[in-house]
Motif scaffolding. Structure first.
Motif, PDB file in Angstrom:
ATOM      1  N   PHE A  10      28.500  14.652  -7.615  1.00 63.45           N
ATOM      2  CA  PHE A  10      28.162  15.910  -8.263  1.00 63.45           C
ATOM      3  C   PHE A  10      26.651  16.087  -8.370  1.00 63.45           C
ATOM      4  N   TYR A  11      25.918  14.982  -8.543  1.00 64.81           N
ATOM      5  CA  TYR A  11      24.463  15.118  -8.580  1.00 64.81           C
ATOM      6  C   TYR A  11      23.913  15.581  -7.238  1.00 64.81           C
ATOM      7  N   LEU A  12      24.475  15.074  -6.130  1.00 68.75           N
ATOM      8  CA  LEU A  12      24.010  15.494  -4.810  1.00 68.75           C
ATOM      9  C   LEU A  12      24.206  16.993  -4.606  1.00 68.75           C
ATOM     10  N   GLU A  13      25.236  17.553  -5.210  1.00 68.49           N
ATOM     11  CA  GLU A  13      25.426  19.005  -5.149  1.00 68.49           C
ATOM     12  C   GLU A  13      24.488  19.718  -6.127  1.00 68.49           C
ATOM     13  N   THR A  14      24.372  19.176  -7.321  1.00 68.91           N
ATOM     14  CA  THR A  14      23.558  19.801  -8.362  1.00 68.91           C
ATOM     15  C   THR A  14      22.087  19.871  -7.981  1.00 68.91           C
ATOM     16  N   ARG A  15      21.552  18.810  -7.374  1.00 71.70           N
ATOM     17  CA  ARG A  15      20.116  18.741  -7.137  1.00 71.70           C
ATOM     18  C   ARG A  15      19.620  19.830  -6.180  1.00 71.70           C
ATOM     19  N   LYS A  16      20.527  20.430  -5.407  1.00 69.60           N
ATOM     20  CA  LYS A  16      20.134  21.523  -4.518  1.00 69.60           C
ATOM     21  C   LYS A  16      19.676  22.740  -5.310  1.00 69.60           C
ATOM     22  N   TYR A  17      20.074  22.811  -6.577  1.00 71.10           N
ATOM     23  CA  TYR A  17      19.750  23.963  -7.411  1.00 71.10           C
ATOM     24  C   TYR A  17      18.692  23.629  -8.478  1.00 71.10           C
ATOM     25  N   LEU A  18      18.198  22.401  -8.453  1.00 67.11           N
ATOM     26  CA  LEU A  18      17.201  21.984  -9.436  1.00 67.11           C
ATOM     27  C   LEU A  18      15.794  22.143  -8.877  1.00 67.11           C
ATOM     28  N   LYS A  19      14.882  22.580  -9.711  1.00 62.86           N
ATOM     29  CA  LYS A  19      13.479  22.675  -9.342  1.00 62.86           C
ATOM     30  C   LYS A  19      12.785  21.329  -9.580  1.00 62.86           C
ATOM     31  N   ARG A  20      11.691  21.123  -8.892  1.00 61.00           N
ATOM     32  CA  ARG A  20      10.822  19.966  -9.094  1.00 61.00           C
ATOM     33  C   ARG A  20      11.486  18.643  -8.716  1.00 61.00           C
ATOM     34  N   SER A  21      12.407  18.676  -7.758  1.00 61.39           N
ATOM     35  CA  SER A  21      13.066  17.431  -7.363  1.00 61.39           C
ATOM     36  C   SER A  21      12.207  16.590  -6.421  1.00 61.39           C
ATOM     37  N   PHE A  22      11.315  17.229  -5.662  1.00 65.25           N
ATOM     38  CA  PHE A  22      10.583  16.513  -4.619  1.00 65.25           C
ATOM     39  C   PHE A  22       9.773  15.328  -5.139  1.00 65.25           C
ATOM     40  N   PRO A  23       8.967  15.465  -6.212  1.00 63.12           N
ATOM     41  CA  PRO A  23       8.150  14.314  -6.636  1.00 63.12           C
ATOM     42  C   PRO A  23       8.977  13.082  -6.987  1.00 63.12           C
ATOM     43  N   VAL A  24      10.101  13.271  -7.672  1.00 59.04           N
ATOM     44  CA  VAL A  24      10.923  12.127  -8.070  1.00 59.04           C
ATOM     45  C   VAL A  24      11.585  11.499  -6.852  1.00 59.04           C
ATOM     46  N   ARG A  25      12.138  12.318  -5.975  1.00 58.51           N
ATOM     47  CA  ARG A  25      12.793  11.798  -4.781  1.00 58.51           C
ATOM     48  C   ARG A  25      11.770  11.157  -3.837  1.00 58.51           C
ATOM     49  N   PHE A  26      10.576  11.724  -3.760  1.00 57.26           N
ATOM     50  CA  PHE A  26       9.520  11.159  -2.909  1.00 57.26           C
ATOM     51  C   PHE A  26       9.103   9.784  -3.422  1.00 57.26           C
ATOM     52  N   ALA A  27       8.949   9.674  -4.746  1.00 58.86           N
ATOM     53  CA  ALA A  27       8.572   8.382  -5.331  1.00 58.86           C
ATOM     54  C   ALA A  27       9.639   7.331  -5.052  1.00 58.86           C
ATOM     55  N   PHE A  28      10.903   7.704  -5.208  1.00 58.62           N
ATOM     56  CA  PHE A  28      11.987   6.754  -4.925  1.00 58.62           C
ATOM     57  C   PHE A  28      11.970   6.328  -3.459  1.00 58.62           C
ATOM     58  N   ASN A  29      11.822   7.281  -2.550  1.00 63.61           N
ATOM     59  CA  ASN A  29      11.837   6.959  -1.122  1.00 63.61           C
ATOM     60  C   ASN A  29      10.661   6.066  -0.734  1.00 63.61           C
ATOM     61  N   ILE A  30       9.476   6.366  -1.261  1.00 62.59           N
ATOM     62  CA  ILE A  30       8.309   5.528  -0.971  1.00 62.59           C
ATOM     63  C   ILE A  30       8.530   4.110  -1.485  1.00 62.59           C
ATOM     64  N   ASP A  31       9.063   4.002  -2.708  1.00 61.70           N
ATOM     65  CA  ASP A  31       9.319   2.674  -3.275  1.00 61.70           C
ATOM     66  C   ASP A  31      10.296   1.886  -2.415  1.00 61.70           C
ATOM     67  N   GLN A  32      11.337   2.558  -1.933  1.00 61.52           N
ATOM     68  CA  GLN A  32      12.325   1.879  -1.102  1.00 61.52           C
ATOM     69  C   GLN A  32      11.739   1.468   0.252  1.00 61.52           C
ATOM     70  N   TRP A  33      10.950   2.349   0.856  1.00 60.21           N
ATOM     71  CA  TRP A  33      10.315   2.010   2.133  1.00 60.21           C
ATOM     72  C   TRP A  33       9.375   0.806   1.967  1.00 60.21           C
ATOM     73  N   MET A  34       8.592   0.811   0.911  1.00 60.00           N
ATOM     74  CA  MET A  34       7.672  -0.305   0.674  1.00 60.00           C
ATOM     75  C   MET A  34       8.434  -1.602   0.422  1.00 60.00           C
ATOM     76  N   LEU A  35       9.496  -1.527  -0.361  1.00 57.79           N
ATOM     77  CA  LEU A  35      10.307  -2.711  -0.656  1.00 57.79           C
ATOM     78  C   LEU A  35      10.876  -3.321   0.617  1.00 57.79           C
ATOM     79  N   HIS A  36      11.503  -2.491   1.444  1.00 60.09           N
ATOM     80  CA  HIS A  36      12.153  -3.007   2.650  1.00 60.09           C
ATOM     81  C   HIS A  36      11.128  -3.407   3.720  1.00 60.09           C
TER      82      HIS A  36
END
Length: 383
Positions: A270-296
């Motif tokens: 449900f969050y994957l559907e909900t987030r399409k309608y939420l504003k300001r999602s990019f900074p949080v998702r970008f931070a998570f993706n960068i953290d995961q890329w750096m970790l791996h």
């Protein structure tokens, strides 16, 4: 022993990557240096009258379990507990009848005829309208305040310049360790944004907002067709710069009952559907993706360094890779344990790194499940 330039460069890269990848971490970025009162005497009694709002849908057992602590809050300014249930829910009605004599309790019901909108959001809207107070504290029947001073601790943050108060929400100790870990990690991403910028959403069930603002801006208008995302949309729609307060004192925490496998899966879908309608999602998702890329990337580099050093018998490089591994393990476990201990989650240290490394693959599984799901399952508009 001669150390060539290539070995020196590779060693430097490994050490820098070990430190940098460990700092690319929500447990490091979110600071809990803000101390809040933790004793009864240190919390001022002053504060606004508050309405605690709960909506019930097929969870009368959880309501019966947690309603006593909600009705026994110590809060001198006064409060009410508004419970909104579905008309015809016999189990919920029986529970509410048993507590009907309590002066703090008020109940109302959703009409059976309501269609083409989220019944959960409709229930919250009806509860807001029924509330007598300006500040509303929204939680769930399956959420248990951790003290009788929960309401008082949350209400100390109801300042004139604030319109949202977000308290910490964890899972109960009998839930799976990974569930508690993921919720804490996500909370650190979100709370860091709460503190530094405009809030994005909350992944918890412990949220205060203003009735007047909710009514003025027509509540959930614009997303009523989406079945879930009640807490997310409240934060996303009404947050503004500097307007969100974080309640981090242990007195302000709630713990949710351990989720079933189905509810855990649905929460992510449900969050994957909900987030399409939420504003300001990019900074949080970008931070998570960068953290995961750096970790791996760090672990790929470490594995490659060990393999290359053994094949070439470059023991200096092998030793450097071992030091970089030790740095990675030490820093990542230390940062995570600091947060785990602060929020009393009791997650063993040896599980931290496997959980962090598995986060990307688990999210990929949820994403595939979401893509394969019937999108009508996420909306009240089935036509």
């Amino acid at each position: 022993m001669i150390i060539d330039d290539q070995t020196i460069v590779l060693c430097i890269v490994l050490l820098v990557l070990a430190v940098a990848s460990s700092l690319a971490n929500p447990f490091f970025r979110f600071k809990t240096q803000v101390q809040e009162p933790v004793s009864d005497d240190s919390i001022p009694a002053k504060g606004p009258a508050v309405t605690v709002l709960i909506t019930v849908h097929e969870n009368a057992h959880e309501l019966d379990k947690h309603l006593p602590i909600l009705l026994s809050q110590v809060y001198e300014p006064g409060y009410e507990v508004v419970v909104v249930a579905e008309k015809g829910d016999a189990e919920a009605e029986n529970v509410l009848k048993r507590y009907g004599h309590h002066p703090h309790l008020y109940t109302t019901f959703i009409p059976d005829s309501s269609k083409y909108m989220s019944r959960k959001k409709l229930a919250i809207t009806l509860g807001v309208k029924a509330a007598k107070n300006e500040w509303i504290l929204l939680t769930e029947p399956f959420s248990a305040p951790q003290s009788e001073e929960w309401l008082q601790s949350m209400a100390t943050h109801c300042a004139e310049d604030k319109n949202l108060v977000i308290g910490y929400s964890g899972y109960s100790p009998d839930s799976k360790a990974f569930q508690r870990f993921e919720r804490l990690q996500t909370a650190c991403y979100l709370m860091n944004k709460d503190r530094k910028s405009v809030s994005y959403r909350t992944n918890g069930t412990n949220l205060m907002f203003r009735k007047s603002e909710f009514m003025e801006h027509q509540g959930y208008q614009g997303n009523l067709h989406l079945l879930r995302g009640e807490f997310d949309f409240l934060v996303n729609k009404y947050a503004h710069q500097g307007g969100t307060a974080l309640a981090l004192s242990p007195l302000s925490w709630v713990r949710d009952d351990a989720p079933s496998g189905k509810s855990w899966k649905n929460k992510h879908l449900f969050y994957l559907e909900t987030r399409k309608y939420l504003k300001r999602s990019f900074p949080v998702r970008f931070a998570f993706n960068i953290d995961q890329w750096m970790l791996h990337l760090n672990f790929i580099a470490l594995i490659a360094a060990f393999a290359f050093s053994i094949l070439t018998q470059s023991w200096i490089l092998c030793g450097c890779a071992a030091v970089a591994t030790a740095i990675t393990l030490t820093l990542r476990i230390m940062f995570a344990k600091r947060m785990i201990n602060h929020f009393s989650e009791e997650i063993p240290g040896w599980k931290i790194l496997p959980y962090e490394l598995s986060m990307a693959s688990r999210n990929l599984v949820h994403f595939i499940q979401y893509k394969l799901a019937d999108k009508n399952d996420f909306t009240s508009h089935k036509l």
